[in-house]
Design a protein around this motif. Structure first.
Motif: not given
Length: 183
Positions: A47-48, A103-110, A144-149
Motif C-alpha cells: 500500500f505504501v 521511490l523505494w528509498s522514499i517508501s521504505s523510509s516512510f 522489491q522486484q515484485y513491486l517494481k514490475t
C-alpha cells in the motif's frame, strides 16, 4: 494528487482513527470489520509503495490535467505540456532502475517511520499448471522486484500508453495549428 498527498501527510492520523474505530464497542460489527481491514491494508508495504507511485505519477501529470480542465485553454501551451509529460514518462521508464531506487528509498523510509514492516515474510504461492502446459509460472520471492514490475513499471507503461493513445503527435500538431485561429 491532492488526495494522495493528504493521505501521505496525515497517514498516522488515518491509522489512529481506524484503530479507534476498530476498538469502539459501540460500533456495529460491519464497521469494525471494515476499519480493521482498512487498517491492515494501510500498514502493508504494498500500500505504501502504491501511494508513492501514485504520488510520483500524479505529480508528473497534474500540470497537464489542470491545464486541460481550465475554462479557457491555450492550445500551444497544452500541446507543449502534453509533450513534456510524455517525454518525462519516457525518461522515467528509460531510467526505471534509478527512479525505482529513489521511490523505494522514499517508501521504505516512510514505512520505517510508521512502523510498517518493509520486508514481510510472504508465503510462496504455487500457480497451478494446466494439463496442456509444458512449464509452470514462477513468482519472484524478491518483494522489491515484485513491486517494481507489478506496480511501478506497470503504472508507468499504462500511463505512457494512455498518453500516446489520447494525444498522438498528429493531434498535438493539430492543437498547435488550431491555436492560430483562436484569439
Amino acid at each position: 494528487l491532492q488526495a494522495v498527498s493528504v493521505v501521505l501527510k496525515l497517514f498516522s492520523n488515518k491509522v489512529a482513527t481506524l484503530q479507534d474505530l476498530s476498538e469502539d464497542i459501540d460500533m456495529d460489527t460491519a464497521s469494525v470489520t471494515e476499519a480493521e481491514g482498512l487498517m491492515k491494508r494501510s500498514l502493508d508495504i504494498n500500500f505504501v509503495v502504491s501511494l508513492h507511485v501514485l504520488n510520483k505519477i500524479f505529480s508528473l501529470t497534474a500540470p497537464v490535467a489542470t491545464l486541460l480542465q481550465a475554462a479557457s485553454v491555450d492550445l500551444v501551451t497544452a500541446a507543449e505540456e502534453i509533450r513534456v509529460c510524455k517525454k518525462k514518462l519516457f525518461e522515467f521508464r528509460a531510467d526505471s532502475d534509478g527512479t525505482w531506487k529513489e521511490l523505494w528509498s522514499i517508501s521504505s523510509s516512510f514505512a520505517s517511520t510508521h512502523n510498517i514492516e518493509v520486508d514481510p515474510v510472504r508465503r510462496k504461492r504455487k500457480v497451478p499448471r494446466h494439463f496442456d502446459e509444458l512449464c509452470s509460472d514462477e513468482q519472484t520471492d524478491d518483494l522489491q522486484q515484485y513491486l517494481k514490475t507489478g506496480v511501478y513499471l506497470r503504472a508507468l507503461d499504462e500511463m505512457s500508453m494512455q498518453m500516446d493513445d489520447r494525444f498522438p503527435e498528429s493531434n498535438l500538431v493539430m492543437l498547435r495549428q488550431m491555436s492560430l485561429f483562436s484569439e
